[in-house]
Design an enzyme around this catalytic site. Structure first.
Site, short mmCIF file in Angstrom:
data_model
loop_
_atom_site.label_atom_id
_atom_site.label_comp_id
_atom_site.label_asym_id
_atom_site.label_seq_id
_atom_site.Cartn_x
_atom_site.Cartn_y
_atom_site.Cartn_z
N CYS A 169 0.82 -1.12 0.05
CA CYS A 169 -0.10 0.04 0.06
C CYS A 169 0.95 1.34 0.00
O CYS A 169 1.94 1.48 0.28
CB CYS A 169 -0.82 -0.06 1.22
SG CYS A 169 -2.04 -1.44 1.30
N GLU A 189 0.66 3.79 1.99
CA GLU A 189 0.99 4.12 3.25
C GLU A 189 2.25 3.68 3.81
O GLU A 189 3.26 4.40 4.22
CB GLU A 189 -0.13 4.05 4.29
CG GLU A 189 -1.23 4.70 4.07
CD GLU A 189 -2.48 3.89 2.99
OE1 GLU A 189 -1.90 3.30 2.28
OE2 GLU A 189 -3.51 4.24 3.32
N1 THU Z 1 -4.47 0.49 -0.87
C1 THU Z 1 -3.39 1.31 -0.78
O1 THU Z 1 -2.46 1.60 -1.17
N2 THU Z 1 -3.71 1.98 0.56
C2 THU Z 1 -5.17 1.98 1.27
O2 THU Z 1 -5.41 2.40 2.14
C3 THU Z 1 -6.20 1.06 0.79
C4 THU Z 1 -5.73 0.14 -0.48
C5 THU Z 1 -4.17 -0.17 -2.18
C6 THU Z 1 -3.80 -1.77 -2.24
C7 THU Z 1 -4.01 -2.34 -3.43
O3 THU Z 1 -2.92 -2.05 -4.45
C8 THU Z 1 -5.22 -1.22 -3.94
O4 THU Z 1 -5.27 -0.35 -3.19
C9 THU Z 1 -6.63 -1.97 -4.10
O5 THU Z 1 -6.84 -2.36 -2.64
#
Ligand code: THU
Length: 163
Positions: free
Chosen positions: A73, A75
């Site tokens: 993710c 974050e």
């Molecule tokens: N994702 C993030 O990068 N941060 C979040 O807070 C929620 C989800 C990403 C993970 C994945 O690559 C995509 O969003 C869909 O879940």
């Protein structure tokens, strides 16, 4: 038997225009950086931008993988970048935004459970709260005053040091 409760206070702004200047600048960058996400599988592009105590800003985006669990993710990407590039820096605030091929980006999203755990690790490490600013490309913005508010009963390193 006793009953306990947990509640926390956060701020809701109608739009980015209502935010303090520094928070608005951070969210602007988080919005823009979603374009640099590598998310060919979900087509859900996330940007996370931090403001550090040394005045620097740093951004991360989600990085997906054909082996889905290998993806990371936005974050946690930016947390790892801060710890690698400016080890020991204090993160005052993190803005998180997104854009999506399939859904309107007109509301805040909030970090997933694993990211909440990582955000709390950073807060413990820096011994100072990290403000979390959540907003889509347009629309309302939430400001949360500490990452710890997002994960009550989190597991922390203190447990590992007990006799
Ligand atoms: N994702 C993030 O990068 N941060 C979040 O807070 C929620 C989800 C990403 C993970 C994945 O690559 C995509 O969003 C869909 O879940």
């Amino acid at each position: 038997m006793k009953t306990n409760s947990f509640e926390f206070v956060y701020d809701i702004y109608d739009s980015i225009e209502e935010l303090e200047k520094e928070d608005a600048a951070l969210l602007e960058v988080a919005r823009a950086v979603t374009e640099q996400a590598y998310a060919p599988y979900s087509r859900f592009f996330v940007g996370a931008t931090v403001k550090l105590d040394n005045g620097k800003m740093l951004s991360g985006t989600n990085q997906e993988n054909a082996s889905f669990p290998a993806g990371i993710c936005a974050e946690r990407t930016v947390l790892a970048a801060v710890s690698s590039v400016y080890p020991g820096a204090v993160i005052h605030a993190m803005a998180i935004s997104f854009s999506s091929a399939g859904a309107a980006s007109n509301h805040p999203i909030s970090p997933c459970g694993i990211c909440r755990q990582s955000l709390i690790e950073q807060e413990k490490r820096q011994q100072a709260p990290m403000r979390i600013i959540l907003g889509g490309q347009v629309g309302p913005v939430f400001v949360i005053h500490s990452a710890s508010h997002l994960l009550p009963f989190s597991f922390t390193g203190e447990e590992l040091n007990k006799d």
